[in-house]
Enzyme design. Structure first.
Site, PDB file in Angstrom:
ATOM      1  N   ARG A 213      11.223  -1.490  10.812  1.00  0.00           N
ATOM      2  CA  ARG A 213      10.156  -1.041  11.700  1.00  0.00           C
ATOM      3  C   ARG A 213      10.023  -1.937  12.924  1.00  0.00           C
ATOM      4  NH1 ARG A 213       4.994   0.224   7.960  1.00  0.00           N
ATOM      5  NH2 ARG A 213       3.992  -1.083   9.525  1.00  0.00           N
TER       6      ARG A 213
ATOM      7  N   LYS B 271       0.835  -1.216   0.000  1.00  0.00           N
ATOM      8  CA  LYS B 271       0.000   0.000   0.000  1.00  0.00           C
ATOM      9  C   LYS B 271       0.870   1.266   0.000  1.00  0.00           C
ATOM     10  CE  LYS B 271      -2.058  -1.164   3.867  1.00  0.00           C
ATOM     11  NZ  LYS B 271      -1.382  -2.451   4.136  1.00  0.00           N
TER      12      LYS B 271
ATOM     13  N   ARG C  41      11.534  -5.766   4.687  1.00  0.00           N
ATOM     14  CA  ARG C  41      11.328  -4.327   4.489  1.00  0.00           C
ATOM     15  C   ARG C  41      12.355  -3.505   5.282  1.00  0.00           C
ATOM     16  NH1 ARG C  41       5.651  -1.970   5.331  1.00  0.00           N
ATOM     17  NH2 ARG C  41       5.786  -3.294   7.173  1.00  0.00           N
TER      18      ARG C  41
ATOM     19  N   ARG D 261      -0.743  -8.730  13.074  1.00  0.00           N
ATOM     20  CA  ARG D 261      -1.266  -7.758  12.097  1.00  0.00           C
ATOM     21  C   ARG D 261      -2.051  -8.460  10.991  1.00  0.00           C
ATOM     22  NH1 ARG D 261       4.264  -5.350  10.714  1.00  0.00           N
ATOM     23  NH2 ARG D 261       3.216  -4.190   9.055  1.00  0.00           N
TER      24      ARG D 261
ATOM     25  N   ARG E 133      -9.995   0.852   8.831  1.00  0.00           N
ATOM     26  CA  ARG E 133      -9.472  -0.479   9.088  1.00  0.00           C
ATOM     27  C   ARG E 133     -10.429  -1.322   9.923  1.00  0.00           C
ATOM     28  NH1 ARG E 133      -3.663   0.353   8.653  1.00  0.00           N
ATOM     29  NH2 ARG E 133      -2.494  -1.458   9.309  1.00  0.00           N
TER      30      ARG E 133
HETATM   31  P1  AP5 Z   1       4.824  -1.613   1.794  1.00  0.00           P
HETATM   32  O1  AP5 Z   1       4.524  -0.763   0.613  1.00  0.00           O
HETATM   33  O2  AP5 Z   1       5.592  -1.045   2.924  1.00  0.00           O
HETATM   34  O3  AP5 Z   1       3.484  -2.354   2.308  1.00  0.00           O
HETATM   35  P2  AP5 Z   1       2.235  -1.789   3.113  1.00  0.00           P
HETATM   36  O4  AP5 Z   1       1.032  -2.459   2.575  1.00  0.00           O
HETATM   37  O5  AP5 Z   1       2.254  -0.304   3.145  1.00  0.00           O
HETATM   38  O6  AP5 Z   1       2.596  -2.420   4.515  1.00  0.00           O
HETATM   39  P3  AP5 Z   1       2.464  -1.863   5.983  1.00  0.00           P
HETATM   40  O7  AP5 Z   1       3.128  -2.910   6.849  1.00  0.00           O
HETATM   41  O8  AP5 Z   1       2.974  -0.453   6.089  1.00  0.00           O
HETATM   42  O9  AP5 Z   1       0.968  -1.898   6.213  1.00  0.00           O
HETATM   43  P4  AP5 Z   1       0.283  -1.946   7.538  1.00  0.00           P
HETATM   44  O10 AP5 Z   1      -1.116  -1.801   7.106  1.00  0.00           O
HETATM   45  O11 AP5 Z   1       0.571  -3.096   8.413  1.00  0.00           O
HETATM   46  O12 AP5 Z   1       0.984  -0.740   8.331  1.00  0.00           O
HETATM   47  P5  AP5 Z   1       0.515   0.692   8.737  1.00  0.00           P
HETATM   48  O13 AP5 Z   1       1.688   1.554   8.705  1.00  0.00           O
HETATM   49  O14 AP5 Z   1      -0.714   1.106   8.020  1.00  0.00           O
HETATM   50  O15 AP5 Z   1       5.597  -2.914   1.214  1.00  0.00           O
HETATM   51  C1  AP5 Z   1       6.044  -3.927   2.102  1.00  0.00           C
HETATM   52  C2  AP5 Z   1       7.384  -4.492   1.590  1.00  0.00           C
HETATM   53  O16 AP5 Z   1       7.140  -5.173   0.342  1.00  0.00           O
HETATM   54  C3  AP5 Z   1       8.441  -3.420   1.278  1.00  0.00           C
HETATM   55  O17 AP5 Z   1       9.699  -3.912   1.634  1.00  0.00           O
HETATM   56  C4  AP5 Z   1       8.347  -3.210  -0.256  1.00  0.00           C
HETATM   57  O18 AP5 Z   1       9.587  -2.805  -0.813  1.00  0.00           O
HETATM   58  C5  AP5 Z   1       7.938  -4.604  -0.722  1.00  0.00           C
HETATM   59  N1  AP5 Z   1       7.089  -4.583  -1.910  1.00  0.00           N
HETATM   60  C6  AP5 Z   1       6.071  -3.687  -2.187  1.00  0.00           C
HETATM   61  N2  AP5 Z   1       5.498  -4.007  -3.353  1.00  0.00           N
HETATM   62  C7  AP5 Z   1       6.145  -5.131  -3.835  1.00  0.00           C
HETATM   63  C8  AP5 Z   1       6.005  -5.926  -5.013  1.00  0.00           C
HETATM   64  N3  AP5 Z   1       5.079  -5.678  -5.942  1.00  0.00           N
HETATM   65  N4  AP5 Z   1       6.826  -7.009  -5.147  1.00  0.00           N
HETATM   66  C9  AP5 Z   1       7.767  -7.299  -4.212  1.00  0.00           C
HETATM   67  N5  AP5 Z   1       7.960  -6.565  -3.071  1.00  0.00           N
HETATM   68  C10 AP5 Z   1       7.153  -5.491  -2.898  1.00  0.00           C
HETATM   69  O19 AP5 Z   1       0.056   0.440  10.266  1.00  0.00           O
HETATM   70  C11 AP5 Z   1       0.986   0.147  11.266  1.00  0.00           C
HETATM   71  C12 AP5 Z   1       0.273   0.054  12.608  1.00  0.00           C
HETATM   72  O20 AP5 Z   1      -0.319   1.341  12.924  1.00  0.00           O
HETATM   73  C13 AP5 Z   1      -0.899  -0.931  12.684  1.00  0.00           C
HETATM   74  O21 AP5 Z   1      -0.472  -2.249  12.969  1.00  0.00           O
HETATM   75  C14 AP5 Z   1      -1.717  -0.315  13.838  1.00  0.00           C
HETATM   76  O22 AP5 Z   1      -1.145  -0.585  15.085  1.00  0.00           O
HETATM   77  C15 AP5 Z   1      -1.592   1.173  13.556  1.00  0.00           C
HETATM   78  N6  AP5 Z   1      -2.636   1.685  12.659  1.00  0.00           N
HETATM   79  C16 AP5 Z   1      -2.441   2.282  11.441  1.00  0.00           C
HETATM   80  N7  AP5 Z   1      -3.612   2.636  10.883  1.00  0.00           N
HETATM   81  C17 AP5 Z   1      -4.575   2.247  11.758  1.00  0.00           C
HETATM   82  C18 AP5 Z   1      -5.997   2.316  11.734  1.00  0.00           C
HETATM   83  N8  AP5 Z   1      -6.676   2.872  10.703  1.00  0.00           N
HETATM   84  N9  AP5 Z   1      -6.679   1.808  12.801  1.00  0.00           N
HETATM   85  C19 AP5 Z   1      -6.035   1.277  13.853  1.00  0.00           C
HETATM   86  N10 AP5 Z   1      -4.689   1.171  13.933  1.00  0.00           N
HETATM   87  C20 AP5 Z   1      -3.952   1.652  12.894  1.00  0.00           C
END
Ligand code: AP5
Length: 222
Positions: free
Chosen positions: A162, A16, A128, A173, A89
């Protein structure tokens, strides 16, 4: 389209954040990532950051009221729309989003779900690394920086792993995604607003699929 509000959803590690950064460049609308906002609160040492640190490191979801307040403040500053990355979410967050948009005479244009199997998600999370300065995202195998541990964009070194990218937190997660987040699609699907995109392939290939889905949603909304 003057007010384009797009939800980008999918399991942790689906890509994402990687794709949202490309979408911002192509469509000229900002990315609002609740994950990035919460990490910024932690880095700043704010009281909010301290409250959410343990929850995030365990891989659990932060409470709806906290993230809803963050998004409400940001959305009001972006009248031309935004890509919502990682929000809503939970079904409660969907309800809060719909209420805040309804009051402002705005609506969601579409929801794009990046689909990636659980085993791929775990491999992507484990490899990552990100830049602590500009937020650029890398992967040790799939997308390494040109020079080991140095950000291609701003030259910062070392890159960071991270705190919630541990095997145990990743498992929590992924479970939270299936239990709490996947059901949000049920809300938008009857309105014809959901497009599911295969997240397997190169970043460029996935981006092509995402762009087609977004263009299709825009035509449908016209
Ligand atoms: P990346 O692009 O970083 O993936 P992502 O989907 O953004 O993953 P996240 O882990 O950031 O999502 P998340 O939803 O768990 O975290 P968030 O920060 O929202 O890609 C991942 C890896 O894959 C990278 O190394 C990249 O290079 C690689 N990659 C990408 N595309 C690729 C491809 N096509 N092929 C191969 N490799 C590829 O949330 C973190 C925490 O915050 C949550 O756990 C929660 O505690 C809190 N939080 C955030 N939002 C909320 C909410 N709305 N409600 C409640 N808690 C929340």
């Amino acid at each position: 389209m003057s007010d384009r509000i797009l939800i980008l959803t999918g399991p942790p590690g689906a890509g994402k954040g990687t794709q949202a950064k490309r979408l911002v460049e192509t469509y000229g609308i900002p990315q609002l990532s609740t994950g990035d906002m919460l990490r910024a609160a932690r880095s700043s040492g704010s009281e909010l950051g301290e409250r959410v640190a343990g929850i995030m490191d365990r891989g659990e979801l932060v409470s709806d009221d906290i993230v809803v307040a963050l998004i409400e403040e940001q959305l009001s500053q972006h009248p031309a729309g935004a890509i919502l990355d990682g929000f809503p979410r939970t079904v409660g967050q969907v309800e809060a989003l719909e209420a805040m948009l309804g009051k402002a005479g705005r609506r969601v244009q579409g929801v794009v779900a990046i689909e990636v199997p659980d085993e791929t998600v775990v491999e992507r999370i484990a490899g990552r690394r990100s830049c602590p300065n500009c937020g650029a995202i890398y992967h040790l195998v799939n997308k390494p920086p040109a020079e080991a541990d140095v950000c291609d964009v701003c030259g910062t070194s070392p890159l960071k792993q991270r705190g919630d990218d541990t095997a145990e937190a990743a498992k929590t997660r992924v479970a939270a995604y299936h239990r709490d987040t996947a059901p949000i699609l049920t809300h938008y699907e009857p309105q014809g607003l959901v497009r599911r995109v295969d997240g397997i392939g190169t970043v460029d290939e996935v981006f092509g699929r995402l762009s087609s889905a977004i263009d299709e949603l825009e035509k449908a909304a016209a």
